[in-house]
Design an enzyme around this catalytic site. Structure first.
Site, mmCIF file in Angstrom:
data_model
loop_
_atom_site.group_PDB
_atom_site.id
_atom_site.type_symbol
_atom_site.label_atom_id
_atom_site.label_comp_id
_atom_site.label_asym_id
_atom_site.label_seq_id
_atom_site.Cartn_x
_atom_site.Cartn_y
_atom_site.Cartn_z
ATOM 1 N N ASP A 44 0.837 -1.197 0.000
ATOM 2 C CA ASP A 44 0.000 0.000 0.000
ATOM 3 C C ASP A 44 0.873 1.249 0.000
ATOM 4 O O ASP A 44 1.576 1.538 0.964
ATOM 5 C CB ASP A 44 -0.905 -0.005 1.244
ATOM 6 C CG ASP A 44 -1.833 1.194 1.285
ATOM 7 O OD1 ASP A 44 -2.975 1.063 0.818
ATOM 8 O OD2 ASP A 44 -1.412 2.258 1.790
ATOM 9 N N TYR A 49 2.960 9.730 -0.570
ATOM 10 C CA TYR A 49 4.005 9.078 0.231
ATOM 11 C C TYR A 49 5.384 9.313 -0.399
ATOM 12 O O TYR A 49 6.396 9.010 0.223
ATOM 13 C CB TYR A 49 3.760 7.569 0.336
ATOM 14 C CG TYR A 49 2.539 7.155 1.104
ATOM 15 C CD1 TYR A 49 1.695 8.079 1.717
ATOM 16 C CD2 TYR A 49 2.209 5.807 1.211
ATOM 17 C CE1 TYR A 49 0.570 7.675 2.405
ATOM 18 C CE2 TYR A 49 1.087 5.393 1.906
ATOM 19 C CZ TYR A 49 0.260 6.325 2.498
ATOM 20 O OH TYR A 49 -0.862 5.906 3.174
ATOM 21 N N LYS A 74 -2.739 5.874 -4.290
ATOM 22 C CA LYS A 74 -3.806 6.816 -3.981
ATOM 23 C C LYS A 74 -3.574 8.149 -4.691
ATOM 24 O O LYS A 74 -2.439 8.608 -4.792
ATOM 25 C CB LYS A 74 -3.887 7.057 -2.464
ATOM 26 C CG LYS A 74 -3.911 5.787 -1.636
ATOM 27 C CD LYS A 74 -3.916 6.097 -0.147
ATOM 28 C CE LYS A 74 -3.662 4.844 0.672
ATOM 29 N NZ LYS A 74 -2.257 4.412 0.657
ATOM 30 N N HIS A 107 -7.441 9.742 -1.898
ATOM 31 C CA HIS A 107 -6.734 9.742 -0.617
ATOM 32 C C HIS A 107 -7.429 10.577 0.456
ATOM 33 O O HIS A 107 -7.389 10.233 1.640
ATOM 34 C CB HIS A 107 -5.314 10.258 -0.850
ATOM 35 C CG HIS A 107 -4.331 9.859 0.205
ATOM 36 N ND1 HIS A 107 -2.976 9.844 -0.009
ATOM 37 C CD2 HIS A 107 -4.491 9.460 1.484
ATOM 38 C CE1 HIS A 107 -2.351 9.454 1.086
ATOM 39 N NE2 HIS A 107 -3.250 9.220 2.010
#
Length: 283
Positions: A44, A49, A74, A107
């Protein structure tokens, strides 16, 4: 690995490996490589990120067939709206080095959510995404946006752990067979949770560590869990939870730990602005 069937018929591994705050250009690559060696088949990540390229490289270098690994990413707030979301997905795919992702999420639940969701629906029809979902939607936010969608989300990824069990949200999502993906399933390493007498007692009984007891209870609740670690021993331990089962009375003891409060409140004023200010993924 236990698999869970989503409401679109696709299957997802019940335990995934999260990489939030694991830096790109090495650390995320090493962590994902270690996770894949330990037996994880569900990774994930997210545009925000900043480590999609490390994830993609680790998956490619693992030698494991692509179809055996479930990959989630996301879309970030900057890329909401139909046209921006189409481009955002393509950027994620390019960084991952993939021609499709297994699950792609909105997200955060702010801004032109409906426009972004339309782009995800179209990409799903095109085969660029296998399943689509949302994240950080409370019951109130869910009721605001989801009635505008043509397609029901397959998952809602939210904070969820024994101290914050999301009971109202779970009851709402159960009506449409939408699965919860639990981030911070160990309470973000909350020592009060990991050292709670109920958890410690069960860990001693089953010869497991407190984190394994917590993750096992969440799996038995039907949650998809996303533990995160860069420690090889902890990475391996977090997936070693399928050789025992908690009794009904023990599950009830854990359910009694619920405080109904989490660390993140998606409905708090100014959250969208704060997120955009702190996570800028492109100019």
């Amino acid at each position: 690995m236990e698999m869970i069937t989503l409401n679109d018929g696709n299957k997802i591994p019940a335990v995934g490996f999260g990489v939030f705050l694991v830096p790109n250009d090495g650390p995320a690559y090493e962590a994902v490589s270690q996770a894949l060696k330990a037996g994880y088949r569900h990774i994930d990540t997210a545009a925000a990120y900043f480590n999609e390229s490390d994830v993609g490289k680790a998956v490619k270098d693992s030698g494991i067939p692509r179809e055996e690994i479930f990959i989630t990413s996301k879309l970030w707030l900057q890329d909401y709206g139909y046209e921006a979301a189409r481009k955002g997905l393509e950027t994620s795919l390019e960084k991952l080095g993939l021609n499709y992702v297994d699950l792609y999420l909105l997200h955060q639940p702010y801004g032109d959510v409906a426009g972004a969701w339309k782009a995800l629906e179209e990409a799903k029809k095109e085969g660029r995404i296998k399943s689509i979902g949302v994240s950080n939607m409370t019951p109130t936010i869910w009721k605001e946006f989801v009635p505008q969608f043509d397609t029901m989300p397959a998952v809602n990824q939210v904070e969820c752990n024994p101290f914050f069990q999301q009971r109202e949200l779970r009851a709402l999502l159960d009506e449409a067979d939408v699965k919860i993906e639990a981030y911070q399933p160990l309470g973000h390493g909350d020592e009060a949770l990991l050292s709670h007498p109920v958890i410690v007692k069960l860990a001693e009984k089953y010869g497991k560590n407190p984190g394994q007891i917590i993750l096992r209870s969440e799996i038995q609740e039907g949650l998809i869990v996303l533990p995160k670690s860069t420690n090889p021993e902890r990475i391996a331990g977090n997936i070693d939870i399928f050789d025992f089962e908690l009794e009904d009375s023990e599950m009830e003891e854990i359910r009694a730990l619920d405080t109904g409060k989490g660390h993140h409140d998606p409905e708090a004023p100014g959250v969208a602005e704060m997120l955009l200010a702190n996570y800028k993924i492109h100019d």
